[in-house]
Design a protein around this motif. Structure first.
Motif, PDB file in Angstrom:
ATOM      1  N   CYS A 128       4.115  -2.680  -6.364  1.00  0.00           N
ATOM      2  CA  CYS A 128       3.975  -2.543  -5.051  1.00  0.00           C
ATOM      3  C   CYS A 128       3.966  -3.942  -4.404  1.00  0.00           C
ATOM      4  N   THR A 129       4.665  -4.162  -3.488  1.00  0.00           N
ATOM      5  CA  THR A 129       4.908  -5.670  -2.592  1.00  0.00           C
ATOM      6  C   THR A 129       4.059  -5.737  -1.471  1.00  0.00           C
TER       7      THR A 129
ATOM      8  N   CYS B 131       4.514  -4.118   1.392  1.00  0.00           N
ATOM      9  CA  CYS B 131       5.196  -3.961   2.401  1.00  0.00           C
ATOM     10  C   CYS B 131       4.659  -2.944   3.531  1.00  0.00           C
ATOM     11  N   GLN B 132       4.116  -2.064   3.361  1.00  0.00           N
ATOM     12  CA  GLN B 132       3.493  -1.017   4.023  1.00  0.00           C
ATOM     13  C   GLN B 132       4.490  -0.022   4.739  1.00  0.00           C
TER      14      GLN B 132
ATOM     15  N   CYS C 176       5.436   2.477   3.683  1.00  0.00           N
ATOM     16  CA  CYS C 176       4.970   3.696   3.372  1.00  0.00           C
ATOM     17  C   CYS C 176       3.867   4.547   4.346  1.00  0.00           C
TER      18      CYS C 176
ATOM     19  N   CYS D 178       9.599   4.098   0.582  1.00  0.00           N
ATOM     20  CA  CYS D 178       9.195   2.906  -0.326  1.00  0.00           C
ATOM     21  C   CYS D 178      10.271   2.550  -0.738  1.00  0.00           C
TER      22      CYS D 178
ATOM     23  N   GLN E 152      10.497   0.217  -3.073  1.00  0.00           N
ATOM     24  CA  GLN E 152      10.409  -0.027  -4.523  1.00  0.00           C
ATOM     25  C   GLN E 152      10.504   1.401  -5.358  1.00  0.00           C
TER      26      GLN E 152
HETATM   27  S1  SF4 Z   1       6.251   1.248   0.390  1.00  0.00           S
HETATM   28 FE1  SF4 Z   1       6.079   0.938  -1.572  1.00  0.00          FE
HETATM   29  S2  SF4 Z   1       6.181  -1.313  -2.046  1.00  0.00           S
HETATM   30 FE2  SF4 Z   1       5.822  -0.924   0.108  1.00  0.00          FE
HETATM   31  S3  SF4 Z   1       3.358  -0.929   0.316  1.00  0.00           S
HETATM   32 FE3  SF4 Z   1       3.984   1.178   0.033  1.00  0.00          FE
HETATM   33  S4  SF4 Z   1       3.944   1.591  -2.088  1.00  0.00           S
HETATM   34 FE4  SF4 Z   1       3.986  -0.596  -1.796  1.00  0.00          FE
END
Ligand code: SF4
Ligand code: SF4
Length: 391
Positions: A295-296, A298-299, A301, A361, A363
């Protein structure tokens, strides 16, 4: 400042771009005056590429950038923002979104307009919506100057998209930990061979290669004869690639801005020695051995309808593995995410497996599945080492 060319239009862009995804915060909101000062500090020192998007900071990023670019700053920079597929319900929404962005950014044109976070499904959605025709028309209307896209899918899809349109630029995630992720090095070379400028996002993995770099990896950098900060090592690795045009740094601290500006002056392509490249490879291997979830932060999600703060849960989960002392991670999880101090729960156990977050997400993390591991692992660690209830 070092500048690199955009092959399709001859623009000269600063190698350091200002990313407005992680602006400085105060009382859970963007610290507007500080953010504006930091953006202007960067521009005053040669940064001429600023990137934002509608979802960043729930719309506040574009608004604040619009304000930062008043007083003569707008004409000193190229502004990049994005058409965000997950915020579009029907094709007509594309025009509405662009018009709103022009208004919010207080400008009559966007210099680089990106289809946002394309992967297999968003690319399909954008094609179904006729997004390429829309971009062409917006360009004819003078509302956007260059067509571009940002990407989080597979290498095969990346190559397909590169060849599907006359893009001026693409934006990929690239750093020394993610050489093989998504577009990766092969995608970088492919884009450059097709004359696309390449903007790199997450060059420091949202701080993962700096503040959150595990001790094992840090110790490898400590052995280098030349002393450099962790941020400098990470950025130098990115700029060492001549195919990279801009690296976007999500700066939110004045010292970060100043330090990155300094590195941007000297980090020329192909200047890292074989020994330095080997050192970075070994640090990346040490990091990979410890990382539990990719997980980076990035939010993208969020929000979760059940109230799970997904990135904070993953951060606590990773921190438990990355740090020798488990207590800070357990405190964050139990006191804040489980709501003991705040009275509001946001922990992994709230997940109802609705699956809404998975598609967002970049990722491609199976979030609900990983959240089950978070709950199990942290509960077990808490049982072994009670958290600090007095913090
Ligand atoms: S979208 Fe994926 S990478 Fe970005 S915060 Fe959420 S879980 Fe982490
Ligand atoms: S799957 Fe879980 S974490 Fe994801 S949005 Fe649904 S409830 Fe939230």
């Amino acid at each position: 400042m070092q500048y690199r060319y955009v092959p399709k239009n001859g623009d000269l862009l600063s190698v350091l771009g200002f990313g407005c995804m992680r602006l400085p915060l105060k009382d859970n909101a963007v610290d507007e005056s500080r953010a504006i000062n930091q953006i202007r500090l960067a521009i005053d020192n040669g940064v001429n590429y600023i990137d934002t998007a509608l979802p960043y900071h729930q719309g506040a990023s574009e608004k604040i950038l619009g304000k930062a670019l008043q007083d003569g700053y707008r004409n000193q920079v190229k502004v990049a923002t994005k058409l965000t597929p997950f915020m579009l319900q029907k094709p007509e929404d594309m025009q509405k979104m662009l018009n709103k962005q022009l208004e919010t950014l207080q400008t009559d044109h966007i210099d680089y307009y990106l289809l946002h976070a394309l992967d297999e499904s968003y690319w399909e959605k954008m094609q179904t919506f006729g997004a390429l025709k829309f971009l062409e028309q917006a360009q004819k209307d003078g509302k956007i100057i260059n067509q571009a896209f940002s990407f989080h899918g597979s290498l095969t899809t990346f190559k397909e998209i590169v060849q599907a349109n006359d893009w001026a630029m693409c934006q990929i995630q690239y750093n020394y930990l993610d050489e093989q992720l998504q577009a990766g090095t092969e995608g970088l070379h492919f884009a450059a061979a097709h004359k696309l400028a390449v903007v790199v996002m997450e060059p420091l993995r949202g701080g993962g290669l700096v503040q959150k770099l595990p001790l094992d990896a840090k110790q490898i950098f400590d052995t280098a004869p030349i002393k450099r900060s962790l941020a400098e090592w990470g950025l130098r690795w990115v700029w060492n690639h001549p195919e990279v045009t801009v690296a976007l740094s999500g700066m939110n601290d004045e010292t970060q801005v100043t330090e990155n500006l300094k590195t941007a002056q000297v980090a020329l392509p192909n200047t890292l020695t074989p020994n330095e490249l080997d050192l970075i490879t070994r640090a990346a291997e040490a990091y990979r051995r410890l990382l539990r979830v990719n997980c980076t932060g990035c939010q993208y999600c969020l929000p979760c309808p059940s109230g799970v703060n997904i990135p904070s849960n993953f951060q606590a989960y990773n921190d438990l593995s990355l740090n020798s002392d488990p207590l800070p991670a357990l405190n964050i999880y139990n006191l804040f995410l489980k709501g003991i101090l705040t009275g509001v729960r946001a922990d992994a156990a709230l997940c109802k497996k609705c699956l809404q977050c998975i598609k967002r997400c970049p990722q491609h993390i199976n979030i609900p599945e990983k959240l089950v591991h978070v709950t199990e692992t942290i509960n077990q660690a808490t049982a072994n080492k009670p958290f600090d209830k007095d913090q």
